[in-house]
Design a protein around this motif. Structure first.
Motif, PDB file in Angstrom:
ATOM      1  N   GLY A   1       0.785  -1.165  -0.061  1.00 26.29           N
ATOM      2  CA  GLY A   1      -0.068  -0.063  -0.098  1.00 26.29           C
ATOM      3  C   GLY A   1       0.815   1.227  -0.029  1.00 26.29           C
TER       4      GLY A   1
ATOM      5  N   ASP B   1       2.049   6.096   3.181  1.00 22.41           N
ATOM      6  CA  ASP B   1       1.172   5.116   3.110  1.00 22.41           C
ATOM      7  C   ASP B   1      -0.103   5.247   3.620  1.00 22.41           C
ATOM      8  OD1 ASP B   1      -0.210   2.513   3.296  1.00 22.41           O
ATOM      9  OD2 ASP B   1       1.347   1.567   4.666  1.00 22.41           O
TER      10      ASP B   1
ATOM     11  N   SER C   1      -2.855   3.509   3.737  1.00 21.25           N
ATOM     12  CA  SER C   1      -3.818   2.054   3.938  1.00 21.25           C
ATOM     13  C   SER C   1      -4.670   2.225   4.943  1.00 21.25           C
ATOM     14  CB  SER C   1      -2.970   0.862   3.930  1.00 21.25           C
ATOM     15  OG  SER C   1      -2.270   0.809   2.847  1.00 21.25           O
TER      16      SER C   1
ATOM     17  N   ALA D   1      -9.120   5.306   1.900  1.00 19.21           N
ATOM     18  CA  ALA D   1      -8.111   4.385   1.101  1.00 19.21           C
ATOM     19  C   ALA D   1      -9.049   3.685   0.034  1.00 19.21           C
ATOM     20  CB  ALA D   1      -7.419   3.605   2.079  1.00 19.21           C
ATOM     21  N   ASN D   2      -8.340   3.593  -1.239  1.00 20.11           N
ATOM     22  CA  ASN D   2      -9.034   3.004  -2.384  1.00 20.11           C
ATOM     23  C   ASN D   2     -10.240   3.444  -2.853  1.00 20.11           C
ATOM     24  OD1 ASN D   2      -7.187   0.934  -2.435  1.00 20.11           O
ATOM     25  ND2 ASN D   2      -8.067   0.096  -0.843  1.00 20.11           N
TER      26      ASN D   2
ATOM     27  N   GLY E   1      -4.140   2.329  -1.167  1.00 19.43           N
ATOM     28  CA  GLY E   1      -4.132   1.640   0.093  1.00 19.43           C
ATOM     29  C   GLY E   1      -3.738   0.186  -0.115  1.00 19.43           C
ATOM     30  N   ARG E   2      -3.554  -0.582   1.061  1.00 19.35           N
ATOM     31  CA  ARG E   2      -3.097  -1.956   0.864  1.00 19.35           C
ATOM     32  C   ARG E   2      -4.428  -3.050   0.244  1.00 19.35           C
ATOM     33  NH1 ARG E   2      -0.307  -5.663   5.280  1.00 19.35           N
ATOM     34  NH2 ARG E   2      -0.488  -7.574   4.497  1.00 19.35           N
ATOM     35  N   ARG E   3      -4.082  -3.912  -0.438  1.00 18.76           N
ATOM     36  CA  ARG E   3      -5.186  -4.520  -0.876  1.00 18.76           C
ATOM     37  C   ARG E   3      -5.186  -5.846  -0.135  1.00 18.76           C
ATOM     38  NH1 ARG E   3      -4.883  -5.053  -7.423  1.00 18.76           N
ATOM     39  NH2 ARG E   3      -6.732  -6.015  -6.946  1.00 18.76           N
TER      40      ARG E   3
END
Length: 868
Positions: free
Chosen positions: A305, A371, A373, A378-379, A407-409
């Motif tokens: 992310g 970051d 995330s 996020a997203n 962001g982190r998936r």
């Protein structure tokens, strides 16, 4: 018998004329310096103070007090000089010159014989003595003067005076000395007329010096915007007035005849001092442009992310600071599920931009790295703007960039559901009842979704807490606390807290398969592939330990036969090749084939048994296999470097018959000597390396830069496989070997990039670094193997290691079949290798001294000499 006549005496004294004169001049300079240094100090300090205008900055009483002190100091210094100054005589100079010679020959030349003048033998001795003294006197040299006065001036006041005078010459003005006359009694403004002074001080961030307006002639004057003008009028009030149009202030609100005038230049106009000795300037303003910033590329998002956004900024004087502002693009949000209700108000995301630590900030490129995330947006679609500020507090903004906030998936379905509920909670607290229902659905039959009872219990506690808080209200602190717990739960569901190596391997395979199925980015897939490699290595180590324990507890032969009948056999090289094949398919976009290969790998891992070779049957240990593999990689890298060097030679010397000399590696860079220089495919290892490149080398012309780059990449992949099965993990020596191989891999990547860009010189430098790192890795691996053998208990050594130990000489070197020192070791550390190294160095030195060779080639050879 030697004779010495009066004529010889005159010649001897004539030879002393110039040494005597120079010695006298030195004595004169010595007495001048030692007598007049106090007077020089007083004069230079007084002139420096007057030229810097210090008399205009203090009260008249202070000026006269300092003048009295300076006058008294001057009188004392004159008295000091008169008492000490003496002009040196010729006799004094002759005495000093004579004292500098051994035996005082000058005085001996001037002496006469006191007795024995009637004795011919005595006079002969006397003349011989004078002849020797004349020879000594002829070698006389001037005696240097002693100009040191440190004992008389222990505080170095003379140096302080010289420094102050130098500063006055640079930053002062000789015309300011005359202003002290205006302070004499009866020398007021009516007698000499009014006087004025002015200064123009540009803003400090421009780096420009302050200007003394009295030294500037009337006419055009260019000043930076924001320059501070300071004017001082002396004499009768009203005798001098100011007229200016550069500040923009109204004329009716200012006193033009005030003794002190201060204003800032904001626009073009005139500055005029009206009255006696007045002056006028037409001022042109150098504008201070606002800073500029722009986004120069698309954001790069890592698998976890982290976002990297490149930007460029510029300003005429330098950027001071910057920030990125991110706001939610509510119109573009897909208002479904938990996003249907209006969001709670949240401020913009403000992130400071990184500035260069050193260097010029007038124009630079940097990256915004952060970051997001954990942020609720996020997203989600957002609008990003960059802004920068200069020293004048002018602001510049970039064009708005619309993007989905990286962001982190999460690829695990349960983890993705938990993260979505976390987003809904941070979107609005009103989503709490709906969140509890969705999370209960996730927790239903948790044994099918959640991998451990601990995770299921943690999720159940979160649901109960969320339902309780939804009933009585959720404040800001509770909202953030529950959101943090949901984030930790999602990470646990995604990555797991698995202690079993096989379960960790399965999880890595599932995450990679989900990433390929969901169309993840190349960076995410590469990171997940590295995670799969690490999990595979850990599983292999655990499997090896388990097999070793089973062989100790049961009979090796019967157990081995049973395992061979029930499971597959696969070496570590086979696993590494399969994973390289999967990565190659993913890089080519053949995701369906990559997923099928991943499923085959997963099935093999379920029932495989790693073969390590049976001890006592002549097979090598893992350390020996790794050492031989690294040695082979080093030889191949040396061949590639040789070919790149031959290509570089031909660029500047097309007629060179490279490839025909003794010991030449050949154009193709193969291991065997004497290969074709015209690009024909040689035999042996060079050919085998080409065949191992797969599809990447099919489209490149043999011997071309693209072909070299493909071969360099194949060699890099081979090194990655060797790095994965390197023994000695956890030991200092093993970690050092892995670090060295990591540096070698990065250097190989740089060499590949340079080859694809056609920069052969840079590629050769990177290849040289890769070879040096490979050598360090092999040395560290050898130390790790030696340490492992020392730690083995009696009876645990292999037959191969015993045989190799028996085949070593008393110095620890391996011997050949005929008892001679072997050169088959990894680096040929015997005498032959040392001789070969000396021959190579001598050849490099010879070629570097040939001026007919191109400059680029000789520079490269000199770099090789500096390195080795």
């Amino acid at each position: 018998m030697s004779t010495f006549t009066p004529n010889d005496l005159r010649k001897g004294l004539a030879a002393l004329r110039w040494p005597l004169r120079l010695t006298w001049a030195g004595m004169l300079a010595e007495t001048v310096v030692q007598s007049f240094w106090p007077l020089m100090t007083v004069v230079l300090l007084t002139l420096a103070a007057l030229m810097l205008g210090l008399q205009d900055s203090v009260m008249v009483e202070v000026v006269w007090s300092v003048a009295v002190v300076a006058a008294l100091a001057g009188l004392w210094s004159i008295y000091y000089a008169v008492r000490r100054f003496r002009i040196p005589s010729r006799a004094d100079a002759m005495a000093r010159l004579d004292a500098s010679l051994p035996g005082r020959p000058i005085q001996a030349l001037l002496d006469d014989a006191a007795i024995g003048s009637g004795d011919e033998a005595s006079m002969a001795v006397w003349r011989a003595h004078k002849a020797r003294m004349a020879a000594r006197a002829a070698a006389a040299k001037p005696v240097p003067a002693d100009l040191r006065v440190a004992k008389r001036d222990p505080y170095a006041l003379r140096f302080v005076a010289v420094l102050a005078f130098a500063v006055a010459l640079l930053f002062g003005s000789i015309w300011r000395v005359g202003s002290v006359a205006d302070m004499a009694p009866g020398a007021g403004g009516l007698a000499t007329g009014p006087v004025w002074e002015g200064w123009a001080e540009p803003p400090r961030y421009t780096g420009r010096p302050t200007l003394y307006l009295n030294d500037l002639p009337a006419g055009a004057l260019e000043l930076p915007k924001g320059t501070l003008i300071t004017l001082r009028f002396y004499g009768d009030v009203g005798a001098l007035t100011l007229a200016e149009t550069v500040s923009g202030r109204p004329a009716e609100g200012t006193d033009a005849s005030a003794p002190a005038q201060d204003f800032t230049v904001l626009q073009e106009g005139i500055i005029a001092v009206e009255g006696p000795n007045g002056r006028e300037w037409a001022v042109a303003v150098r504008p201070d442009a606002a800073p500029e910033v722009e986004i120069v590329g698309e954001p790069e998002v890592a698998a976890l992310g982290e976002m990297r956004l490149p930007f460029a900024a510029r300003d005429d004087y330098g950027v001071e600071a910057g920030e990125a502002r991110i706001s939610l693009d509510l119109v573009s949000v897909d208002r479904r599920y938990g996003l249907t209700i209006d969001p709670e108000p949240r401020p913009e995301i403000v992130v400071p931009l990184s500035m260069p630590i050193s260097g010029n900030r007038a124009e630079f490129e940097e990256n915004l790295i952060d970051d997001f995330s954990k942020h609720p947006w996020a997203n989600l679609p957002v609008t990003l703007r960059l802004s920068v500020l200069d020293a004048a507090e002018q602001q510049g903004e970039s064009e708005a960039m619309e993007l989905s906030l990286p962001g982190r998936r999460f690829f695990d379905p349960a983890a993705a559901a938990v993260i979505e509920m976390r987003r809904d909670l941070l979107w609005s607290r009103a989503n709490a009842p709906r969140m509890a229902q969705v999370l209960r659905t996730v927790a239903y039959r948790g044994e099918d979704v959640l991998r451990t009872e601990t995770t299921a219990l943690r999720l159940q506690r979160l649901i109960e807490r969320l339902e309780l808080r939804a009933r009585y209200g959720i404040d800001d602190e509770v909202q953030e606390d529950i959101a943090e717990d949901l984030w930790g739960l999602a990470i646990e569901l995604e990555e797991g807290v698995l202690a079993d190596a096989l379960e960790r391997l399965r999880r890595a395979q599932e995450r990679l398969e989900a990433a390929m199925r969901n169309g993840a980015s190349d960076e995410e897939i590469a990171e997940l592939m590295d995670e799969l490699r690490r999990a595979t290595e850990e599983y292999l180590r655990q499997l090896q330990r388990q097999q070793a324990q089973q062989q100790q507890q049961q009979g090796q032969d019967g157990q081995q036969q049973q395992q061979q009948g029930d499971s597959m056999q696969m070496t570590q090289d086979d696993l590494q090749r399969m994973m390289d094949r999967i990565q190659e398919l993913m890089e080519q976009g053949r995701m369906a084939e990559a997923m099928e290969a991943l499923r085959q790998l997963q099935e093999m891992m379920e029932n495989m048994r790693v073969t390590q070779g049976q001890q006592g049957q002549g097979q090598q240990s893992p350390g020996q296999q790794a050492m031989e593999g690294l040695a082979d990689t080093l030889r191949q890298q040396q061949g590639l470097s040789d070919q790149a060097f031959r290509d570089l030679q031909e660029q500047f010397n097309p007629g060179a018959n490279a490839g025909e000399s003794q010991g030449n590696e050949g154009r193709n860079g193969g291991e065997g000597r004497g290969q074709s220089h015209e690009g024909q495919q040689g035999q042996g290892q060079g050919e085998g390396q080409r065949q191992g490149q797969g599809q990447q080398g099919q489209g490149a012309e043999p011997g071309s830069a693209e072909d070299l780059a493909d071969r360099q990449r194949a060699l890099r992949n081979e090194l990655r496989r060797q790095e994965g099965r390197l023994p000695g993990q956890g030991t200092p020596e093993g970690d050092a070997a892995r670090d060295a191989l990591g540096r070698a891999g990065r250097a190989m990547d740089g060499a590949e990039d340079a080859l694809r860009q056609g920069d052969l010189a840079e590629a050769i430098d990177n290849q040289s670094q890769a070879m040096e790192a490979l050598r360090e890795g092999m040395r560290a691996l050898g130390e790790a193997m030696a340490q492992e053998q020392q730690n083995q208990q009696p009876g645990q050594g292999t037959a191969e290691s015993d045989r190799r130990a028996d085949n070593r000489d008393p110095l620890g070197r391996e011997q050949g079949n005929n008892g001679a020192d072997s050169s088959d070791g990894p680096l040929a550390m015997g005498p032959g290798g040392a001789g070969r190294a000396r021959e190579l160095l001598d050849e490099i030195r010879r070629r570097s001294g040939e001026t007919e060779r191109p400059e680029v080639e000789r520079d490269y050879l000199n770099r090789l000499l500096d390195r080795f």
